[in-house]
Design a protein around this motif. Structure first.
Motif, PDB file in Angstrom:
ATOM      1  N   UNK A   2       0.815  -1.213   0.000  1.00 18.29           N
ATOM      2  CA  UNK A   2       0.000   0.000   0.000  1.00 18.29           C
ATOM      3  C   UNK A   2       0.848   1.262   0.000  1.00 18.29           C
ATOM      4  N   UNK A   3       2.024   1.182   0.636  1.00 15.43           N
ATOM      5  CA  UNK A   3       2.942   2.331   0.682  1.00 15.43           C
ATOM      6  C   UNK A   3       4.324   1.836   0.272  1.00 15.43           C
ATOM      7  N   UNK A   4       4.662   1.872  -1.012  1.00 15.51           N
ATOM      8  CA  UNK A   4       5.966   1.350  -1.451  1.00 15.51           C
ATOM      9  C   UNK A   4       7.149   2.064  -0.825  1.00 15.51           C
ATOM     10  N   UNK A   5       6.974   3.299  -0.387  1.00 13.94           N
ATOM     11  CA  UNK A   5       8.097   4.020   0.204  1.00 13.94           C
ATOM     12  C   UNK A   5       8.518   3.439   1.547  1.00 13.94           C
ATOM     13  N   UNK A   6       7.694   2.602   2.169  1.00 14.53           N
ATOM     14  CA  UNK A   6       8.007   2.032   3.481  1.00 14.53           C
ATOM     15  C   UNK A   6       8.607   0.640   3.382  1.00 14.53           C
ATOM     16  N   UNK A   7       9.137   0.289   2.223  1.00 11.91           N
ATOM     17  CA  UNK A   7       9.777  -1.020   2.089  1.00 11.91           C
ATOM     18  C   UNK A   7      11.039  -1.120   2.936  1.00 11.91           C
ATOM     19  N   UNK A   8      11.702   0.004   3.153  1.00 15.11           N
ATOM     20  CA  UNK A   8      12.899   0.022   3.999  1.00 15.11           C
ATOM     21  C   UNK A   8      12.467   0.026   5.462  1.00 15.11           C
ATOM     22  N   UNK A   9      13.099  -0.834   6.267  1.00 14.96           N
ATOM     23  CA  UNK A   9      12.705  -0.948   7.673  1.00 14.96           C
ATOM     24  C   UNK A   9      13.001   0.330   8.446  1.00 14.96           C
ATOM     25  N   UNK A  10      14.079   1.032   8.109  1.00 13.46           N
ATOM     26  CA  UNK A  10      14.391   2.268   8.825  1.00 13.46           C
ATOM     27  C   UNK A  10      13.352   3.351   8.539  1.00 13.46           C
ATOM     28  N   UNK A  11      12.929   3.437   7.291  1.00 10.83           N
ATOM     29  CA  UNK A  11      11.889   4.416   6.949  1.00 10.83           C
ATOM     30  C   UNK A  11      10.575   4.044   7.629  1.00 10.83           C
TER      31      UNK A  11
END
Length: 424
Positions: free
Chosen positions: A307-316
């Protein structure tokens, strides 16, 4: 109100480590303590604690496992290698000095109590150069015109906190963060605050156990999560209506993505990426194995990233979860109010239990009082009564009855005779 101290137990994480070190499953351990597997799982997660005889049996079993684990480690440890002997070197004979004795006095050293030089508390005399020690038999001469310095004051001892003060300190330290975490789990501000308050009230009821726990914040967090994610919350009227969503569109999308996850997946994601626990601790708190917790975490991350591809990174993702929890205006009650509310709730439950017990005793006493004290036989079957003529069917008419019937038939049925009877 507080409870009397019970048999001490190791922390929940240590209980699970001892069981896994002994290669025992939860079912096998449950059979030894004579409880169910779900009970052992709740004890190892810290959600509940054993009581009474089960607590004593569980403590003895854990003590036995700890001794076996220590024995295994001692046997598996490699023997220490002997240190190589140093090569003899011709050195001059040293001047005999008095060494400090930290333990019992040896035969070659003087008594540390009677000799001021060998006292481990006093140390070397003031005015001596660093690294130099006084020779035996020599006493330092005081300098002229110098006054003896006063002895340093002992350091003040750490103040001992009362149970109420320790509880208030723990609440003020961890309650705001726990309310924000509960909001990420439920999406409801009032439910998050109520869950944390209930968890701390439970902790105050079991304060001797929580105070000795290695991670009291984790104990309260597990209890708050269980209350917040309880399926019975949906039946409460105050939580049926939806609350206003966050004002920011990004926060609203992230919160909706979290709420679409299952309760266990959501809890695993918040613990690992939000709180920052490692995978074994997350698995222990969610009462799951480490592979199961890893699978839940991967599934939750994939769902949120879908749903939110920008949150694929765990730190983000961690940063966005922190921002989402901090953006809402969440508040927590005062620790004094929470503690008194828990005491009122405990008193209410105690009085309700007493009232129910009294009512049960009264009903039992009334039943015993009104119950028959002897056997009453059933009504016996009917018996024929003598002297009563038997019922017979109507028979033929007699001669007088026939004449009367004929007379009635022959007389006129109308006229004044019918209306005015006459005497014959």
């Amino acid at each position: 109100m507080t409870r009397s101290p019970a048999t001490p137990l190791p922390p929940p994480k240590a209980r699970r480590r001892l069981r896994e070190g002994a290669a025992l499953t939860q079912t096998q351990l449950a059979s030894r303590v004579n409880v169910t597997r779900a009970t052992i799982r709740a004890w190892e997660s810290g959600r509940t604690a054993p009581r009474g005889r089960k607590r004593e049996a569980y403590a003895r079993l854990l003590k036995t496992l700890a001794e076996e684990d220590a024995t295994r480690r001692t046997r598996s440890a490699p023997p220490p290698e002997p240190a190589p002997a140093p090569a003899p070197t011709p050195t001059p004979e040293p001047t005999p000095v008095l060494e400090r004795v930290s333990g019992p006095a040896s035969d070659t050293a003087s008594d540390p109590v009677s000799d001021p030089v060998s006292d481990p508390v006093s140390g070397p005399e003031k005015g001596s150069e660093p690294g130099s020690e006084p020779e035996p038999g020599s006493e330092p001469e005081p300098e002229s015109g110098s006054e003896p310095e006063p002895a340093p004051e002992p350091a003040p001892e750490h103040p001992v906190l009362t149970p109420a003060q320790a509880f208030d300190a723990l609440y003020e330290f961890s309650a705001p963060a726990l309310v924000r975490q509960a909001y990420l789990l439920t999406g409801r501000r009032e439910l998050a605050r109520e869950s944390v308050e209930r968890a701390f009230q439970t902790a105050w009821e079991r304060w001797p156990e929580v105070a000795r726990d290695r991670d009291p914040v984790g104990w309260v967090r597990a209890t708050a999560y269980e209350f917040a994610l309880s399926p019975w919350q949906r039946f409460r009227p105050r939580h049926r209506q939806p609350e206003p969503p966050p004002a920011d569109p990004g926060d609203r999308t992230l919160l909706n993505a979290l709420l679409r996850l299952g309760p266990q997946h959501r809890r695993t994601l918040v613990l690992y990426d939000g709180v920052g626990l490692d995978l074994p601790e997350t698995a222990a708190e969610t009462e799951a194995s480490t592979p199961a917790a890893a699978n839940r975490l991967l599934h939750a991350r994939e769902t949120v990233a879908g749903r939110l591809p920008a949150l694929a990174d765990s730190r983000v993702l961690h940063q966005r979860l922190t921002e989402l929890a901090s953006a809402e205006r969440l508040w927590a009650a005062k620790p004094t109010g929470v503690r008194k509310g828990g005491e009122r709730r405990a008193r209410f439950r105690t009085r309700a239990a007493i009232a129910f017990t009294v009512a049960l005793i009264g009903a039992t006493a009334l039943t015993v009082r009104t119950a028959p004290t002897h056997y009453e036989p059933a009504v016996s079957p009917g018996v024929a009564v003598r002297g009563v003529p038997p019922r017979v069917a109507p028979g033929s008419l007699s001669e007088a009855e026939r004449e009367l019937r004929q007379k009635l038939r022959d007389r006129l049925q109308d006229g004044p005779e019918r209306l005015e009877p006459r005497l014959e």
